[in-house]
Design a protein around this motif. Sequence first.
Motif, PDB file in Angstrom:
ATOM      1  N   TYR A 245       1.345  -4.886   0.624  1.00  0.00           N
ATOM      2  CA  TYR A 245       0.220  -4.611   1.529  1.00  0.00           C
ATOM      3  C   TYR A 245      -0.019  -5.781   2.478  1.00  0.00           C
ATOM      4  N   ALA A 246       0.076  -7.008   1.933  1.00  0.00           N
ATOM      5  CA  ALA A 246      -0.085  -8.198   2.787  1.00  0.00           C
ATOM      6  C   ALA A 246       1.012  -8.245   3.843  1.00  0.00           C
ATOM      7  N   ALA A 247       2.239  -7.909   3.438  1.00  0.00           N
ATOM      8  CA  ALA A 247       3.342  -7.921   4.400  1.00  0.00           C
ATOM      9  C   ALA A 247       3.143  -6.864   5.484  1.00  0.00           C
ATOM     10  N   TYR A 248       2.675  -5.680   5.091  1.00  0.00           N
ATOM     11  CA  TYR A 248       2.413  -4.633   6.075  1.00  0.00           C
ATOM     12  C   TYR A 248       1.324  -5.064   7.063  1.00  0.00           C
ATOM     13  N   ASN A 249       0.293  -5.730   6.544  1.00  0.00           N
ATOM     14  CA  ASN A 249      -0.780  -6.176   7.443  1.00  0.00           C
ATOM     15  C   ASN A 249      -0.288  -7.273   8.382  1.00  0.00           C
ATOM     16  N   GLU A 250       0.513  -8.178   7.866  1.00  0.00           N
ATOM     17  CA  GLU A 250       1.084  -9.211   8.743  1.00  0.00           C
ATOM     18  C   GLU A 250       1.948  -8.565   9.817  1.00  0.00           C
ATOM     19  N   SER A 251       2.777  -7.600   9.412  1.00  0.00           N
ATOM     20  CA  SER A 251       3.613  -6.903  10.385  1.00  0.00           C
ATOM     21  C   SER A 251       2.762  -6.142  11.391  1.00  0.00           C
ATOM     22  N   PHE A 252       1.649  -5.570  10.900  1.00  0.00           N
ATOM     23  CA  PHE A 252       0.752  -4.828  11.785  1.00  0.00           C
ATOM     24  C   PHE A 252       0.129  -5.750  12.835  1.00  0.00           C
ATOM     25  N   VAL A 253      -0.367  -6.899  12.371  1.00  0.00           N
ATOM     26  CA  VAL A 253      -0.993  -7.844  13.299  1.00  0.00           C
ATOM     27  C   VAL A 253       0.030  -8.409  14.282  1.00  0.00           C
ATOM     28  N   VAL A 254       1.217  -8.756  13.764  1.00  0.00           N
ATOM     29  CA  VAL A 254       2.270  -9.273  14.647  1.00  0.00           C
ATOM     30  C   VAL A 254       2.678  -8.200  15.655  1.00  0.00           C
ATOM     31  N   GLY A 255       2.749  -6.954  15.182  1.00  0.00           N
ATOM     32  CA  GLY A 255       3.088  -5.863  16.095  1.00  0.00           C
ATOM     33  C   GLY A 255       2.048  -5.691  17.190  1.00  0.00           C
TER      34      GLY A 255
END
Length: 614
Positions: A245-255
């Motif tokens: 979930y943390a990785a998805y959120n990081e990817s979301f913010v970076v995206g």
Amino acid sequence: MTTNTDAPSPLQEPAIAEILASDSALDLLLARLKQSVKACDEFANYLKRKQNYEENYARDVKRAVTSCKSSIKSNTSVSKGSFVESLDKIISFDDRILVDVRSPYAKALEKMQDELASVSATFVRLRKQLKEEGHKREKEVQDAISQAEKSKNRYFSLCTDLERLRQSDQSQKKITLQGRKTGSQQEEELVRKINAADQDYNAKANASQKLKNELVNTHRPRLSKKLQDLILELDTALQLQLQKYAAYNESFVVGLGNQVAPLGANHSSMATVAASVNPEQNLYNYLKGSRVEKKQSFVPVEYKKHPLFKSEPTHQFRVPATPPVSNNVSKLDPPSATTNKTVTPPVGSPSFIPVPEPPNSSSANYSTLDPTRSPALSASPAPAALAGPRPISTEMRNNSSSITNTAAPAYSGLLFGQPIESLPHDEEMVPLFVKKCINLIETYGSNSEGIYRSSPNKLKLEEIKYAIDQDPSDLSILDPPDPSNVSDDYVYMIASLLKVFFAELPDPLLTKEQSGNFFKAGQIEDAATMHVQLHRIVFELPDANYFTLRDLLFHFIHLSQIPRVRMSVKNLSIVWFNNLLVNEYTSRDELAVQQRVVEELINAAPEIFNPKES
């Protein structure tokens, strides 16, 4: 820095081992596993709610993007360097974010939620199996101990009887069903019973001890180990899901950041697009590319004498009578001695009748349309209020039209009867008048029976309607005179204004375009199927109609839940369907279908829309 992998686990400490060997071990571990399963369920529910939020947000933003881009293309011209061009590009950022960032993020949340739900179901099943087996083993030991305890009590009770018999008088006989027995006979019988009780007591005590040893040495350690493994396995799985979930959120913010300020050269950043607006150049391009037309209505009329009157003396039009302009008249040059025969209109003479003058007369106080007049006379200054004569026909035509318009003005309000999208509205295009009326009714109408069914004072209703129709921006007109003492008639008046507003819309709230679809949906017998069809039709409504319908339906639901108002969903649909749908159906059955459409729209509102948070 290296990690010592041979370090002993904290679970191997003697204190922990003592706890796991105790009688409370299984209960403690089962409770701990239950906590982990509950945490897994809560995590899954949170992800599901967040995924629904992302989907609803994506849908609403998509609607807003589509509506705005469509409005831009239909109402404005897009040119390079203009604000509209930059706005269109910036709005496209949201479109790309939905496709490239938010949509994959929502799918990832959905996948995680499904995985967690599956994990939770699996561990609930395994926990149940171990719990049943553990309780079964413990109950076997408890039952064996209980039976051994009974045998012990019987054995000691018989021994006590024997001791009492030996201390009593042996010569006395005891009367039994088999006859009289002497003391020796009684003692012999008790010894025989004691021997049998002793054997039973010994066997059951050994059996209970054996079962207890098996539980402590075999079953409990095995079950405890399985429960420990399940707890650690579930907690490790939850930890991995948290990391995911943390990785998805990081990817979301970076995206998001990469879309707003891209690192590559795929497209310009949002800041660059916003800074590219050049107002002066845009205005220059607009004016340079505009088509200039010469309007015939602005070409002045050249005065020409008709050939028939070229030989006749010139006539001067008289100016309309005006108040004396002392300052200007005093500055005029006095007439010369040769112009003392200027014709002066008598007091009370008609103002717009042409008065002929002698050819040699001078009119220094007035200008003239006659090109044959002397330049010296024409150039004489005239007062500002008397800038020159007008032909009688023009004067009379203008005055005639002015009188007609003044005598019978056409009444045209600014609120009632106007298109819903053209009225003052909030950010969701809900008319402010509608929001104000709903707020007033829900604030002051909780004790008013029959809202929308009862009628107010008609004269007062017309007065308020006319006042708000003249200035829809001043909604304070609708406020009660005394908020601490609001009458039912005031509530009925606000409710009637709201009904009249929707009844007088040029296009009904549910639109003429969708009236046939709503009617077909109302004929569906199955309520669930009908709700799905209504959801699809409502989604096609324009934004102003869509969000206004949402507020109105949740308002109806709120009123139907107030006991003292006594307006059920069916009652509200009966008094409202004529105001929301096209009035093109007249038969009893057709009207019943329309009423059912509104009734089911109220019932299905929580499914069609997201309930408003307040």
